[in-house]
Design an enzyme around this catalytic site. Structure first.
Site, PDB file in Angstrom:
ATOM      1  N   HIS A 179      25.489 -10.733  26.210  1.00  0.00           N
ATOM      2  CA  HIS A 179      25.464 -11.638  25.029  1.00  0.00           C
ATOM      3  C   HIS A 179      26.650 -12.861  25.467  1.00  0.00           C
ATOM      4  O   HIS A 179      26.092 -13.886  25.043  1.00  0.00           O
ATOM      5  CB  HIS A 179      25.763 -10.981  23.732  1.00  0.00           C
ATOM      6  CG  HIS A 179      24.548  -9.990  23.135  1.00  0.00           C
ATOM      7  ND1 HIS A 179      24.252  -9.006  23.741  1.00  0.00           N
ATOM      8  CD2 HIS A 179      24.126 -10.326  22.000  1.00  0.00           C
ATOM      9  CE1 HIS A 179      22.987  -8.476  23.081  1.00  0.00           C
ATOM     10  NE2 HIS A 179      23.081  -9.462  21.945  1.00  0.00           N
ATOM     11  N   HIS A 232      31.075  -3.969  23.542  1.00  0.00           N
ATOM     12  CA  HIS A 232      31.909  -4.215  24.800  1.00  0.00           C
ATOM     13  C   HIS A 232      33.258  -4.337  24.696  1.00  0.00           C
ATOM     14  O   HIS A 232      33.822  -4.231  23.502  1.00  0.00           O
ATOM     15  CB  HIS A 232      31.504  -5.752  25.050  1.00  0.00           C
ATOM     16  CG  HIS A 232      29.977  -5.890  25.645  1.00  0.00           C
ATOM     17  ND1 HIS A 232      29.800  -5.471  26.692  1.00  0.00           N
ATOM     18  CD2 HIS A 232      29.023  -6.412  25.035  1.00  0.00           C
ATOM     19  CE1 HIS A 232      28.393  -5.688  27.047  1.00  0.00           C
ATOM     20  NE2 HIS A 232      27.943  -6.455  26.257  1.00  0.00           N
TER      21      HIS A 232
END
Length: 357
Positions: free
Chosen positions: A119, A176
């Site tokens: 992303h 993440h």
């Protein structure tokens, strides 16, 4: 090495825990940011808009998105990055203390390795292209000079604001660790900057698109088979996701590495088909393409039809069928927005436009 990574991961877990505890009211915002930052929006929204406003920018945007995500896949296979939502439950680092409580969300349980963040890398690359291209378009056209400088500052502040929100979103959602999103941003910028010096993408033949698509596919599969032959299980993360995700329905096959690979390659090949088609030459290379109502109509029609098309999900019961249909579906996206939709609009708007001339 392992101890150092454990400390780094623990810092990430503490960061996620801090954000989730102190910014509970921002949960919907972070989920929205993560959804918007999905690379799919670059293909279904940003690409059609930019292509019909500034064709070269649209082409570069798509190349950066595809190659960036392909490199992201290779990096993930090499780096073996953990994800917070499974690492905190799987590690023995907290064997002598209480395990930090980390919430999961419907968009948390991605199935690929975590480093670098896809992303963050995709958003950085795509938005870097948009900012630098916008500044290039207006350079010398905005006077006095201080107005251009103001535009420069505003766009770059906006760029970094977007990156910050995307990074915080991925950390908040436990998808993440902080070092993974930082690596993603830097990698995305590097890919975008590299493509600012590559001009052959704007007039590439269909043969070149085919060869590049074939090379990217062959390299990825060959690399996968090589590592598998060496005893490396590149699908180890799928087991982690299925084991530690709170809700089984949150684990989606379209987040696996091969699904991402096939979607990206389909998009690139579809762009090659579109740019080398007769429909594209007749509609986007004629006088009508310079007519603003035609461009705006192409944008609106593309956004509407692609939104409907995006709602059609390939069946995922059989993985091979899912991957093939994902490739074909992704190829249709640029093919429709670049050639089919403009061609159909040209047939409808062409005659009234000629009469007005």
């Amino acid at each position: 090495m392992e101890e150092g990574m454990n400390v780094l991961h623990d810092f990430g877990i503490q960061s996620t825990h801090y954000l989730q505890v102190n910014y509970q009211d921002s949960q919907d915002w972070f989920i929205l940011v993560s959804v918007i930052a999905d690379l799919r929006n670059a293909f279904y929204v940003l690409f059609p808009i930019w292509f019909h406003l500034q064709e070269a920018v649209g082409i570069k945007l798509l190349w950066v998105a595809v190659i960036g995500d392909w490199l992201n896949l290779v990096f993930k296979w090499i780096l073996f990055g953990q994800r917070p939502y499974w690492w905190v439950l799987d590690t023995d680092y907290y064997s002598n203390t209480s395990v930090p409580l980390i919430k999961q969300f419907p968009v948390t349980c991605e199935t690929g390795p975590g480093s670098p963040s896809g992303h963050a890398m995709g958003t950085a690359g795509v938005y870097y292209v948009m900012v630098t291209s916008t500044l290039s378009i207006f350079q010398g056209k905005i006077k006095p000079t201080y107005r251009f400088r103001c535009l420069n500052v505003i766009l770059w502040l906006g760029f970094w604001a977007v990156q910050l929100n995307v990074c915080l979103s991925r950390i908040y959602l436990a998808a993440h660790f902080p070092h993974q999103v930082v690596a993603g941003v830097l990698s995305g910028i590097a890919v975008a900057e590299t493509f600012s010096h590559i001009h052959s993408i704007y007039n590439a033949s269909l043969k070149k698109y085919f060869l590049i698509t074939f090379f990217l596919f062959s390299f990825a599969i060959g690399f996968y088979l090589l590592l598998k032959g060496l005893g490396v299980d590149l699908l180890w993360t799928l087991e982690k996701a299925q084991r530690w995700c709170e809700q089984p329905e949150w684990v989606h096959i379209d987040t696996t590495p091969f699904a991402s690979l096939l979607k990206n390659l389909g998009t690139l090949f579809g762009l090659g088909l579109a740019l080398n088609s007769s429909m594209y030459r007749e509609s986007c290379k004629g006088k009508l393409s310079k007519w603003l109502p035609f461009r705006l109509s192409s944008i609106v029609a593309s956004l509407v039809l692609l939104h409907v098309f995006d709602s059609l999900k390939p069946p995922s019961q059989v993985e091979l069928v899912f991957y093939v249909l994902s490739f074909c579906k992704s190829a249709v996206v640029p093919l429709a927005s670049v050639s089919v939709i403009p061609y159909c609009l040209a047939q409808v708007l062409g005659q009234p436009h000629k009469k007005s001339l």
